[in-house]
Design an enzyme around this catalytic site. Sequence first.
Site, PDB file in Angstrom:
ATOM      1  N   ASN A 116       0.863  -1.176   0.000  1.00 25.59           N
ATOM      2  CA  ASN A 116       0.000   0.000   0.000  1.00 25.59           C
ATOM      3  C   ASN A 116       0.902   1.230   0.000  1.00 25.59           C
ATOM      4  O   ASN A 116       1.620   1.481   0.975  1.00 25.59           O
ATOM      5  CB  ASN A 116      -0.896  -0.019   1.244  1.00 25.59           C
ATOM      6  CG  ASN A 116      -1.871   1.134   1.281  1.00 25.59           C
ATOM      7  OD1 ASN A 116      -1.702   2.142   0.596  1.00 25.59           O
ATOM      8  ND2 ASN A 116      -2.911   1.003   2.092  1.00 25.59           N
ATOM      9  N   VAL A 117       0.880   1.994  -1.085  1.00 24.87           N
ATOM     10  CA  VAL A 117       1.810   3.115  -1.228  1.00 24.87           C
ATOM     11  C   VAL A 117       1.526   4.254  -0.252  1.00 24.87           C
ATOM     12  O   VAL A 117       2.334   5.177  -0.135  1.00 24.87           O
ATOM     13  CB  VAL A 117       1.814   3.666  -2.675  1.00 24.87           C
ATOM     14  CG1 VAL A 117       2.284   2.597  -3.652  1.00 24.87           C
ATOM     15  CG2 VAL A 117       0.444   4.224  -3.066  1.00 24.87           C
TER      16      VAL A 117
ATOM     17  N   ASN B 130       2.940   5.482 -10.834  1.00 22.86           N
ATOM     18  CA  ASN B 130       1.752   5.355 -11.660  1.00 22.86           C
ATOM     19  C   ASN B 130       0.477   5.076 -10.851  1.00 22.86           C
ATOM     20  O   ASN B 130      -0.626   5.349 -11.319  1.00 22.86           O
ATOM     21  CB  ASN B 130       1.973   4.225 -12.675  1.00 22.86           C
ATOM     22  CG  ASN B 130       0.721   3.858 -13.435  1.00 22.86           C
ATOM     23  OD1 ASN B 130       0.233   4.626 -14.257  1.00 22.86           O
ATOM     24  ND2 ASN B 130       0.188   2.676 -13.154  1.00 22.86           N
TER      25      ASN B 130
ATOM     26  N   SER C  54      -1.977  14.588 -14.723  1.00 24.21           N
ATOM     27  CA  SER C  54      -3.179  14.511 -15.546  1.00 24.21           C
ATOM     28  C   SER C  54      -3.480  15.897 -16.092  1.00 24.21           C
ATOM     29  O   SER C  54      -3.115  16.907 -15.477  1.00 24.21           O
ATOM     30  CB  SER C  54      -4.369  14.025 -14.710  1.00 24.21           C
ATOM     31  OG  SER C  54      -5.585  14.228 -15.397  1.00 24.21           O
TER      32      SER C  54
ATOM     33  N   TYR D 295      -9.005  14.987  -7.074  1.00 24.35           N
ATOM     34  CA  TYR D 295      -8.102  14.479  -8.108  1.00 24.35           C
ATOM     35  C   TYR D 295      -7.259  15.598  -8.715  1.00 24.35           C
ATOM     36  O   TYR D 295      -6.041  15.464  -8.875  1.00 24.35           O
ATOM     37  CB  TYR D 295      -8.927  13.788  -9.194  1.00 24.35           C
ATOM     38  CG  TYR D 295      -8.113  13.070 -10.241  1.00 24.35           C
ATOM     39  CD1 TYR D 295      -7.506  11.847  -9.952  1.00 24.35           C
ATOM     40  CD2 TYR D 295      -7.972  13.591 -11.520  1.00 24.35           C
ATOM     41  CE1 TYR D 295      -6.775  11.175 -10.923  1.00 24.35           C
ATOM     42  CE2 TYR D 295      -7.250  12.932 -12.491  1.00 24.35           C
ATOM     43  CZ  TYR D 295      -6.647  11.718 -12.187  1.00 24.35           C
ATOM     44  OH  TYR D 295      -5.916  11.058 -13.150  1.00 24.35           O
TER      45      TYR D 295
ATOM     46  N   ALA E 189      -6.461  18.506  -7.418  1.00 26.97           N
ATOM     47  CA  ALA E 189      -5.496  19.000  -6.434  1.00 26.97           C
ATOM     48  C   ALA E 189      -4.307  18.055  -6.327  1.00 26.97           C
ATOM     49  O   ALA E 189      -3.148  18.481  -6.259  1.00 26.97           O
ATOM     50  CB  ALA E 189      -6.173  19.158  -5.075  1.00 26.97           C
ATOM     51  N   SER E 190      -4.586  16.746  -6.316  1.00 16.58           N
ATOM     52  CA  SER E 190      -3.488  15.777  -6.190  1.00 16.58           C
ATOM     53  C   SER E 190      -2.570  15.823  -7.397  1.00 16.58           C
ATOM     54  O   SER E 190      -1.344  15.758  -7.267  1.00 16.58           O
ATOM     55  CB  SER E 190      -4.053  14.363  -6.001  1.00 16.58           C
ATOM     56  OG  SER E 190      -4.663  13.864  -7.171  1.00 16.58           O
TER      57      SER E 190
END
Length: 253
Positions: free
Chosen positions: A62-63, A89, A151, A163, A165-166
């Site tokens: 789990n990263v 990724n 992205s 998403y 923001a990340s």
Amino acid sequence: MQLKDKTIVITGGGQGLGRAMAVNFAKEGANLALIDMNQEMLDESVNMLTELGVTAKSYVANVTEEAEVEETFKKINDDFNGIHGLINNAGILRDGMFVKAKDGKVVAKMSLEKFQSVIDVNLTGVFLCGREAAAHMIEAGNKGVIINMSSVARAGNMGQTNYSASKAGVVAMTVTWARELGRHGIRVGAIAPGVIRTAMTDAMKPEMRERLEKMKPVGRLGEADEIAHTAKYIFENEFFTGRVVEIDGGIAM
């Protein structure tokens, strides 16, 4: 960097873009360490890679968990006697409106759990894996490359507060790491894909898929192999660092 006989770590390597990049790199003679949460999918990927004549190993981790990431990268470093590259990724989507209202009344809000879960995987996970990969490269004296997957949504997209923001944070870290790690011979780049054809897009209603295709000047969705080709370019071009490559077919978000 020439990929032959180099060890490349890919998170989210059990399927999709991660698997496509792994296969692409294996064809160039790279050895692969794949990290994912799904052992069955990892096994499928490893079998595909070993058939190409390279060494490939899988690691369930789990990263978002610091101890797991530290332990996993230490094991990879020991198993392969060094690390030369990382592709960050692994990522998730938990879409939803920031605040949803009807007739002046708020009917829904994005939960903290939905926001935090995306930040944990897409940003904290990238941080932890990038940190450990860089530390092992530096201690071994290995020049290397780190690629972070961003992205086109990093500029902001409706229904994707978490998403977007990340993925914006991923680009900021990419530039920062490139400036900090260049002295150690480590280059860092980012890829910002548009909508790529996957099992998820294949399952879309035809009218929704057609609408997405029409948003792109090239008139189609991207292919996983096209993202893999971009990753290969970043690894092989020794003058590339601190930049993000948009592979989106010209889509206007």
